[in-house]
Design an enzyme around this catalytic site. Structure first.
Site, PDB file in Angstrom:
ATOM      1  N   GLY A   1      45.192  58.355  77.760  1.00 56.18           N
ATOM      2  CA  GLY A   1      46.445  57.874  77.189  1.00 56.18           C
ATOM      3  C   GLY A   1      46.368  56.528  76.508  1.00 56.18           C
ATOM      4  O   GLY A   1      45.374  55.810  76.621  1.00 56.18           O
TER       5      GLY A   1
ATOM      6  N   SER B   1      44.144  48.314  77.819  1.00 56.70           N
ATOM      7  CA  SER B   1      43.308  48.612  76.651  1.00 56.70           C
ATOM      8  C   SER B   1      44.120  49.415  75.638  1.00 56.70           C
ATOM      9  O   SER B   1      44.758  50.403  75.977  1.00 56.70           O
ATOM     10  CB  SER B   1      42.090  49.418  77.105  1.00 56.70           C
ATOM     11  OG  SER B   1      41.265  49.712  76.008  1.00 56.70           O
TER      12      SER B   1
ATOM     13  N   ASN C   1      29.590  58.468  74.415  1.00 60.37           N
ATOM     14  CA  ASN C   1      29.356  59.522  75.409  1.00 60.37           C
ATOM     15  C   ASN C   1      29.785  60.850  74.810  1.00 60.37           C
ATOM     16  O   ASN C   1      30.921  60.985  74.370  1.00 60.37           O
ATOM     17  CB  ASN C   1      30.193  59.266  76.665  1.00 60.37           C
ATOM     18  CG  ASN C   1      29.759  58.007  77.375  1.00 60.37           C
ATOM     19  OD1 ASN C   1      28.578  57.829  77.667  1.00 60.37           O
ATOM     20  ND2 ASN C   1      30.695  57.114  77.634  1.00 60.37           N
TER      21      ASN C   1
ATOM     22  N   CYS D   1      33.685  56.642  79.694  1.00 59.80           N
ATOM     23  CA  CYS D   1      34.654  56.331  78.634  1.00 59.80           C
ATOM     24  C   CYS D   1      34.771  57.481  77.659  1.00 59.80           C
ATOM     25  O   CYS D   1      33.786  57.996  77.165  1.00 59.80           O
ATOM     26  CB  CYS D   1      34.193  55.131  77.812  1.00 59.80           C
ATOM     27  SG  CYS D   1      34.161  53.616  78.696  1.00 59.80           S
TER      28      CYS D   1
END
Ligand code: SAH
Length: 367
Positions: free
Chosen positions: A163, A195, A308, A351
């Site tokens: 989100g 963030s 990733n 992440c």
């Protein structure tokens, strides 16, 4: 997730005191005792507290009104050190949170929404679309579960799960108020990071909240010490707009203005800039120089995150040498940075890897 008729985790301290007044004609003596017991010890039963000993019918009424129990876990994946856990939410969706060991304590990466509207091309969460925002209690519940069910020594919170926190800022700030209350979980605000994808309206709203002095009677510090991270991820508008649709709405120049205006509480505080390194997309030397130039007059620390891969990744993860080279280019250009480890990658807990794909196939009505 939470069973109670009215979920107690949505109330900050003052809110709970007010609620006790309204519902039971009682005040801080009882409400404060319950708040401390719930958050510090994970004990929600007022019947076990000395403050309620003389008034068992009040304990009964409070139990009936709130009926809290810890959320139910519906999944877990990880390497035992870094792992993500899923909690059942009302309506059948799930939140995802990641426990990340640091040197002396652990950090919890929490979700503020199920799915996300932002549509970043490299992020797994974007692929599930947006299902709904979490309310404050569902954010706080992630921390309560980690602390009191998993017994993890969580001392640091990052809003870097599923989100966009700025798309749900009221609930995020209410959760921060609760998490940082010294009478409860007592997580320092300087250890809480929000963030953002670069949502300029949200950054400006947060800046206003951060600038407001704390109320005299507050047991926190207002929001003055809260940390801000921005997912920069690209060196210029052309590349950033391709990777992150938000950049078309708020390009880099506007983002920078908002960041220059953002109040840093103390000398030595800085903004975090996240930069996902994707091979052949944003990892060249000229990109590092552009990033350094962009950040020149900001007090910022760049966190380099090697990309990733998602479940069906088409983008390239840079080699170790590529990451090291980018690090050196930035440092040589005078921009402080560090390389973030990619803990949890194999368990889809790192992440950009959060987002249970099964949900995507469920009907929207669940949201
Ligand atoms: N929406 C907020 C919160 C999510 S934070 C934000 O954008 O900041 C998630 C972080 O993981 C962001 O910094 C994002 O840039 C990064 N990220 C997303 N996908 C990734 C991937 N595939 N590999 C590495 N990092 C990724």
């Amino acid at each position: 997730m939470l069973s109670g008729p009215d979920d107690i985790l949505r109330y900050d301290y003052d809110g709970l005191v007010a609620e006790f007044g309204r519902r039971f004609g009682k005040g801080e003596y009882h409400a404060g005792a319950l708040f401390r017991s719930l958050y510090r010890h994970g004990e929600p039963d007022p019947g076990k507290l000395p403050e309620f000993a003389a008034n068992p019918s009040l304990a009964e009424a409070v139990r009936g009104a709130f009926g809290y129990r810890l959320p139910e876990q519906s999944g877990r994946a990880g390497d035992g050190v870094t792992y993500k856990f899923l909690l059942k939410l009302r309506g059948g969706l799930e939140s995802e949170s990641v426990v990340i060991p640091m040197r002396q304590y652990k950090s919890l990466c929490v979700s503020s929404q199920v799915g996300c509207k932002m549509g970043c091309t490299f992020c797994e969460t974007a692929k599930m679309g947006y299902l709904r925002s979490l309310d404050a209690s569902e954010i706080v519940a992630q921390v309560m579960y980690a602390r009191h069910a998993l017994k993890e020594p969580i001392e640091n919170i990052v809003f870097m799960g599923m989100g966009e926190p700025m798309d749900n800022l009221d609930n995020v700030l209410q959760a921060v108020r609760i998490l940082s209350d010294q009478r409860g979980l007592n997580i320092a605000q300087s250890a809480i990071t929000i963030s953002t994808v670069g949502h300029v309206d949200g950054i400006r709203r947060l800046a206003r909240a951060v600038s407001e002095p704390p109320a005299d009677d507050s047991h926190g510090s207002g929001f003055t010490r809260l940390r801000l991270a921005v997912s920069l991820n690209a060196p210029n508008d052309a590349i950033r707009s391709r990777m992150m649709p938000i950049n078309r709405q708020w390009p880099l120049a506007e983002l920078k203005k908002a960041l220059l205006d953002f109040p840093l509480a103390r000398k030595g505080d800085f903004l975090f800039m996240e930069y996902v390194l994707i091979a052949g997309v944003n990892d060249a030397r000229e990109h590092a120089l552009e990033v350094a130039e962009y950040l020149r007059d900001l007090k910022a620390c760049v966190n380099l995150i090697p990309y990733n891969p998602g479940l069906d990744a088409t983008l390239g993860r840079p080699e170790k040498e590529g990451v090291a080279a980018f690090y050196h280019w930035l440092m040589e250009a005078g921009q402080y940075c560090r390389i973030r480890g990619t803990k949890g990658k194999d368990a889809m807990a790192a992440c950009g890897q959060l987002g249970n794909r099964e949900l995507k196939r469920k009907p929207k009505a669940l949201a």
